[in-house]
Design an enzyme around this catalytic site. Structure first.
Site, mmCIF file in Angstrom:
data_model
loop_
_atom_site.group_PDB
_atom_site.id
_atom_site.type_symbol
_atom_site.label_atom_id
_atom_site.label_comp_id
_atom_site.label_asym_id
_atom_site.label_seq_id
_atom_site.Cartn_x
_atom_site.Cartn_y
_atom_site.Cartn_z
ATOM 1 N N ASP A 42 -17.923 -22.146 -50.909
ATOM 2 C CA ASP A 42 -16.779 -22.909 -50.546
ATOM 3 C C ASP A 42 -17.800 -24.453 -51.296
ATOM 4 O OD1 ASP A 42 -14.937 -20.797 -49.574
ATOM 5 O OD2 ASP A 42 -16.548 -21.233 -48.151
ATOM 6 N N ASP B 279 -5.519 -15.237 -47.500
ATOM 7 C CA ASP B 279 -6.375 -15.433 -46.811
ATOM 8 C C ASP B 279 -4.917 -14.949 -45.023
ATOM 9 O OD1 ASP B 279 -8.441 -17.181 -47.590
ATOM 10 O OD2 ASP B 279 -7.074 -18.880 -47.533
#
Length: 278
Positions: A11, A130
């Site tokens: 990330d 997500d």
């Protein structure tokens, strides 16, 4: 028997690898290219590079960082974040990505999945989802007409009445009202070759993957599913790949901060009878 994959996740925010809990409270984990090179040496099956603020900040992905990361690692690389058009996908593939992950843009314009799959092949297109569990008493505030347009009004009897998960976009900041399992089904039909499924509830907690979510999606689609969010022990990887039915387990915290290496994870899975690559 098909081998299962172990995938470290990078990330990236402001050009640095970060890791947080439930998408917030980020802490630094190093330079993306250097981290990628380490995982390449450890035998990672693939790497996932996600520019986690690109969509929220309405900017292009950090192309120079992607290019440098791809140059440092020979491991197949999936890149996502801020991807809006077929030309964005082309640019990332030319920069060294092997696959491109779509999230926000796919929800906003689902036909992008089909356009990309037709141009580059489904094997290059990953649908990132997500998802966050919602109270079963609540109702997604999305007009039925919008669900029809997306092909997301489920057929009778296909929805689990006990558990539901909502899709979020813009780095987990914006609820969409879309059911995660139905969106995974639709994404597969549109041409996505893989699903990257992240549990927002479990992300960074190190309490284990959301196995109910993972199993619901793996049962719903035929394309490979990467389980993401919650790995804290090697047992958690095993659970995601067996009980959850995932084709790959993605992890960040346990690898970034030296608790386990990719070799450790693969050796453990092999001992438990899970087929993994050397």
């Amino acid at each position: 028997m098909l081998t299962k994959r172990v995938i470290p996740c990078l990330d990236v925010k402001d050009g640095r690898v970060v890791k947080g809990t439930r998408f917030v409270n980020l802490r630094d984990a190093g330079d993306p290219a250097e981290v990628a090179a380490l995982y390449d040496q450890q035998g990672a099956d693939e790497l996932v590079f996600l520019d986690i603020t690109a969509s929220h900040e309405r900017r292009q992905i950090l192309m120079d960082v992607v290019r440098r990361t791809a140059e440092m690692a020979f491991t197949p690389l999936t890149v996502g974040g801020g991807v809006r058009t077929v030309e964005d996908i082309r640019a990332l593939l030319l920069a060294g990505a092997d696959k491109v992950s779509l999230n926000t843009a796919a929800v906003e314009r689902p036909e992008l999945i089909t356009e990309a799959a037709e141009r580059f092949g489904s094997q290059c297109i990953v649908l990132a989802i997500d998802a966050k569990q919602v109270d079963n008493s609540s109702k997604f505030q999305v007009p039925s007409s919008k669900l029809d347009n997306l092909g997301l009004n489920p057929e009778p009897g296909t929805r689990n009445p006990e558990l539901r998960w909502e899709v979020y976009t813009h780095g987990g900041r914006r609820p969409t009202g879309l059911d995660a399992v139905e969106w995974a089904r639709r994404g597969e039909k549109l041409g996505a070759g893989e699903i990257l499924l992240t549990s927002m509830d479990s992300d960074g907690t190190k309490d284990g993957y959301d196995l109910a979510l993972t199993k619901a999606v793996t049962d719903a689609v035929g394309t490979p599913v990467i389980a993401s969010g919650g790995a804290g022990t090697l047992d958690h990887l095993y659970d995601a790949l067996t009980e959850g039915g995932a084709d790959a387990a993605l992890a960040a915290s346990i690898f970034h901060f030296g608790e386990w290496s990719v070799q450790d994870a693969k050796a453990y899975l092999r001992r438990k009878g899970v087929p993994v690559r050397d």
